[in-house]
Design a protein around this motif. Structure first.
Motif, PDB file in Angstrom:
ATOM      1  N   GLU A 141       0.700  -1.295   0.535  1.00  0.00           N
ATOM      2  CA  GLU A 141       0.216  -0.176   0.212  1.00  0.00           C
ATOM      3  C   GLU A 141       0.787   1.148   0.163  1.00  0.00           C
ATOM      4  O   GLU A 141       1.878   1.091   0.720  1.00  0.00           O
ATOM      5  N   THR A 142       1.344   2.291  -1.159  1.00  0.00           N
ATOM      6  CA  THR A 142       1.100   3.415  -1.107  1.00  0.00           C
ATOM      7  C   THR A 142       0.869   4.441  -1.322  1.00  0.00           C
ATOM      8  O   THR A 142      -0.122   4.689  -1.877  1.00  0.00           O
ATOM      9  N   GLN A 143       0.890   5.556   0.057  1.00  0.00           N
ATOM     10  CA  GLN A 143       0.186   6.435   0.283  1.00  0.00           C
ATOM     11  C   GLN A 143       0.506   8.006  -0.351  1.00  0.00           C
ATOM     12  O   GLN A 143       2.168   7.969  -0.221  1.00  0.00           O
ATOM     13  N   ALA A 144       0.819   9.101  -1.464  1.00  0.00           N
ATOM     14  CA  ALA A 144       1.435  10.225  -1.693  1.00  0.00           C
ATOM     15  C   ALA A 144       0.690  11.063  -1.139  1.00  0.00           C
ATOM     16  O   ALA A 144      -0.513  11.125  -1.016  1.00  0.00           O
ATOM     17  N   LEU A 145       1.400  12.010  -0.538  1.00  0.00           N
ATOM     18  CA  LEU A 145       0.501  13.346   0.270  1.00  0.00           C
ATOM     19  C   LEU A 145       0.625  14.755  -1.017  1.00  0.00           C
ATOM     20  O   LEU A 145       1.180  14.895  -0.857  1.00  0.00           O
ATOM     21  N   ARG A 190       8.862  15.555   6.833  1.00  0.00           N
ATOM     22  CA  ARG A 190       8.415  16.166   5.709  1.00  0.00           C
ATOM     23  C   ARG A 190       8.606  15.060   4.966  1.00  0.00           C
ATOM     24  O   ARG A 190       8.340  15.434   3.606  1.00  0.00           O
ATOM     25  N   ALA A 191       8.023  13.616   4.800  1.00  0.00           N
ATOM     26  CA  ALA A 191       8.496  13.020   4.047  1.00  0.00           C
ATOM     27  C   ALA A 191       6.617  13.222   3.302  1.00  0.00           C
ATOM     28  O   ALA A 191       5.820  13.088   4.071  1.00  0.00           O
ATOM     29  N   ARG A 192       6.395  12.463   2.072  1.00  0.00           N
ATOM     30  CA  ARG A 192       5.279  13.257   1.093  1.00  0.00           C
ATOM     31  C   ARG A 192       4.606  11.735   1.790  1.00  0.00           C
ATOM     32  O   ARG A 192       3.389  11.298   0.541  1.00  0.00           O
ATOM     33  N   VAL A 193       5.518  10.446   1.521  1.00  0.00           N
ATOM     34  CA  VAL A 193       4.610   9.069   0.862  1.00  0.00           C
ATOM     35  C   VAL A 193       5.317   8.228   2.133  1.00  0.00           C
ATOM     36  O   VAL A 193       6.517   8.218   2.438  1.00  0.00           O
ATOM     37  N   LEU A 194       4.035   7.566   1.450  1.00  0.00           N
ATOM     38  CA  LEU A 194       4.116   6.424   3.024  1.00  0.00           C
ATOM     39  C   LEU A 194       3.769   4.778   2.056  1.00  0.00           C
ATOM     40  O   LEU A 194       2.863   4.780   1.978  1.00  0.00           O
ATOM     41  N   GLN A 195       4.942   3.800   2.166  1.00  0.00           N
ATOM     42  CA  GLN A 195       5.052   3.622   1.513  1.00  0.00           C
ATOM     43  C   GLN A 195       5.265   1.733   2.224  1.00  0.00           C
ATOM     44  O   GLN A 195       6.050   1.479   3.505  1.00  0.00           O
ATOM     45  N   GLN A 196       4.088   0.181   3.041  1.00  0.00           N
ATOM     46  CA  GLN A 196       4.103  -0.539   3.358  1.00  0.00           C
ATOM     47  C   GLN A 196       3.863  -1.452   2.165  1.00  0.00           C
ATOM     48  O   GLN A 196       2.770  -1.695   1.741  1.00  0.00           O
ATOM     49  N   THR A 197       4.688  -2.268   2.729  1.00  0.00           N
ATOM     50  CA  THR A 197       4.684  -3.646   2.609  1.00  0.00           C
ATOM     51  C   THR A 197       4.644  -4.551   3.302  1.00  0.00           C
ATOM     52  O   THR A 197       5.870  -4.697   4.046  1.00  0.00           O
ATOM     53  N   LEU A 198       3.827  -5.631   2.905  1.00  0.00           N
ATOM     54  CA  LEU A 198       3.352  -7.262   4.062  1.00  0.00           C
ATOM     55  C   LEU A 198       3.963  -8.029   3.069  1.00  0.00           C
ATOM     56  O   LEU A 198       3.528  -8.327   2.045  1.00  0.00           O
ATOM     57  N   ILE A 199       4.629  -9.004   3.945  1.00  0.00           N
ATOM     58  CA  ILE A 199       5.241 -10.544   3.755  1.00  0.00           C
ATOM     59  C   ILE A 199       5.109 -11.249   4.012  1.00  0.00           C
ATOM     60  O   ILE A 199       5.106 -11.036   5.362  1.00  0.00           O
ATOM     61  N   VAL A 237       7.985   1.718   5.096  1.00  0.00           N
ATOM     62  CA  VAL A 237       9.012   3.718   4.721  1.00  0.00           C
ATOM     63  C   VAL A 237       8.447   5.018   4.434  1.00  0.00           C
ATOM     64  O   VAL A 237       6.829   4.607   4.206  1.00  0.00           O
ATOM     65  N   LEU A 238       9.389   5.424   4.548  1.00  0.00           N
ATOM     66  CA  LEU A 238       9.166   6.781   4.326  1.00  0.00           C
ATOM     67  C   LEU A 238       9.959   7.342   3.531  1.00  0.00           C
ATOM     68  O   LEU A 238      11.176   7.260   3.436  1.00  0.00           O
ATOM     69  N   ALA A 239       9.928   8.658   2.631  1.00  0.00           N
ATOM     70  CA  ALA A 239      10.822   8.846   1.524  1.00  0.00           C
ATOM     71  C   ALA A 239       9.779   9.948   0.467  1.00  0.00           C
ATOM     72  O   ALA A 239       8.702  10.255   1.199  1.00  0.00           O
ATOM     73  N   ASP A 240      10.126  10.767  -0.101  1.00  0.00           N
ATOM     74  CA  ASP A 240      10.347  12.170  -0.420  1.00  0.00           C
ATOM     75  C   ASP A 240       9.143  12.127  -1.662  1.00  0.00           C
ATOM     76  O   ASP A 240       8.553  12.675  -2.044  1.00  0.00           O
ATOM     77  N   HIS A 241       9.832  10.909  -3.002  1.00  0.00           N
ATOM     78  CA  HIS A 241       8.732  10.381  -3.757  1.00  0.00           C
ATOM     79  C   HIS A 241       8.359   8.480  -4.124  1.00  0.00           C
ATOM     80  O   HIS A 241       9.511   8.212  -3.119  1.00  0.00           O
ATOM     81  N   HIS A 242       7.634   8.708  -4.776  1.00  0.00           N
ATOM     82  CA  HIS A 242       7.478   7.195  -5.305  1.00  0.00           C
ATOM     83  C   HIS A 242       8.219   6.173  -5.542  1.00  0.00           C
ATOM     84  O   HIS A 242       8.363   5.023  -4.730  1.00  0.00           O
ATOM     85  N   ASP A 243       9.394   6.937  -6.140  1.00  0.00           N
ATOM     86  CA  ASP A 243       9.943   5.609  -6.377  1.00  0.00           C
ATOM     87  C   ASP A 243      11.300   5.457  -5.425  1.00  0.00           C
ATOM     88  O   ASP A 243      12.394   4.232  -5.605  1.00  0.00           O
ATOM     89  N   GLN A 244      12.072   6.285  -4.924  1.00  0.00           N
ATOM     90  CA  GLN A 244      12.708   6.659  -3.942  1.00  0.00           C
ATOM     91  C   GLN A 244      11.951   5.078  -2.688  1.00  0.00           C
ATOM     92  O   GLN A 244      12.663   4.262  -1.849  1.00  0.00           O
ATOM     93  N   ALA A 245      10.972   5.379  -2.453  1.00  0.00           N
ATOM     94  CA  ALA A 245      10.071   4.345  -1.204  1.00  0.00           C
ATOM     95  C   ALA A 245       9.715   3.012  -1.857  1.00  0.00           C
ATOM     96  O   ALA A 245      10.744   2.005  -1.119  1.00  0.00           O
ATOM     97  N   THR A 246      10.201   3.293  -3.058  1.00  0.00           N
ATOM     98  CA  THR A 246      10.434   1.548  -3.666  1.00  0.00           C
ATOM     99  C   THR A 246      11.456   0.803  -4.013  1.00  0.00           C
ATOM    100  O   THR A 246      12.019  -0.363  -3.223  1.00  0.00           O
ATOM    101  N   ARG A 247      12.260   1.845  -4.175  1.00  0.00           N
ATOM    102  CA  ARG A 247      13.796   1.331  -4.030  1.00  0.00           C
ATOM    103  C   ARG A 247      13.955   1.160  -2.950  1.00  0.00           C
ATOM    104  O   ARG A 247      14.561   0.329  -2.572  1.00  0.00           O
TER     105      ARG A 247
END
Length: 267
Positions: A141-145, A190-199, A237-247
């Protein structure tokens, strides 16, 4: 007067068929949902894309998604584009409710594009996942604010996961300018993207109920955590943008012994 809002439902059921292939037994979507089978008919897992026929969700919309993965079936669900939550004039929230069931031996990769919470929007999501013993899952699940740096008024997410009848993971997240502390340093900063991955994977669980993979930091504000209720890991993951979060998430997947392909996690 406020808008009426769209009430839409999508349902996807897959089962293990002949020659061990996964076949859809039900694919149903009301606008804006359209379910599209992608790739070869003999591909494993079966690839399904959810596409949208209009903008949204907008304030007042209510969407419902149901996914049922049968024993031994393997399914990957993605989306063609990001969902953009937008406000309505009467400031009503929009809602998306997702229910996922995975039987023993079933496998699901759930990796749609991000939900972008537009400025002033109020969007609530509720996800319920039930896994039988021996089921496998990668759920992202990825949320961009905000669009152009304008935060949403309210972005709420509730995820509840059970494994073999017992609790595995439950989390409430509340973000946005109207949520007290929702964008403060204790939450997103200051992060704009919250991405969570459940395995969830049986091979990550040793006899006696201990994890093979330890907790570890992946980057500032990001970590990989074993969960106590079963063979499961959470990458947050907290990140500035989606690509960074995915990496960063890819680093966590690699630590868990998994690999990634462009745009999607793959076992």
């Amino acid at each position: 007067m406020g808008r009426t809002g769209i009430h839409a439902r999508a349902r996807l059921t897959v089962r293990r068929g002949k020659r061990g292939l996964t076949v859809p037994t039900e694919m149903f979507g009301e606008p804006p949902y359209h379910l599209l089978r992608a790739g070869r008919a003999d591909a494993v897992p079966l690839h399904i894309f959810m596409t949208g026929s209009c903008a949204g969700p907008l304030g007042g919309d209510r969407y419902t998604v149901e996914v049922d993965v049968g024993a031994g079936a393997a399914l990957e669900v993605g989306s063609a584009a990001a969902a953009v939550a937008l406000p309505s004039s009467d400031r009503r929230p929009s809602h998306t409710a997702t229910t996922i069931r995975i039987a023993t031996g079933g496998r699901l990769i759930w990796s749609p594009q991000p939900t972008i919470h537009g400025g002033g929007s109020r969007h609530h999501t509720a996800t319920t996942i039930e896994l039988d013993a021996g089921a496998g899952l990668i759920y992202r699940e990825t949320q961009a604010l905000g669009l152009h740096g304008v935060p949403p008024a309210e972005a709420r997410s509730h995820i509840k996961v059970t494994f073999d009848g017992g609790p595995l993971w439950e989390q409430h997240t509340a973000l946005g300018s109207d949520v007290h502390g929702g964008t403060g340093p204790a939450v997103t900063g200051r992060a704009r993207v919250l991405q969570q991955t459940l395995i969830v994977h049986p091979d990550m669980w040793c006899p006696g109920g201990t994890h093979r993979i330890p907790a570890q930091a992946l980057a500032p504000g990001s970590c990989l955590l074993p969960l106590a209720g079963g063979p499961a890991l959470l990458i947050s993951v907290l990140a500035d943008h989606h690509d960074q979060a995915t990496r960063i998430s890819a680093t966590g997947l690699a630590a868990a012994g998994l690999t990634t392909a462009p745009g999607r996690p793959v076992t």
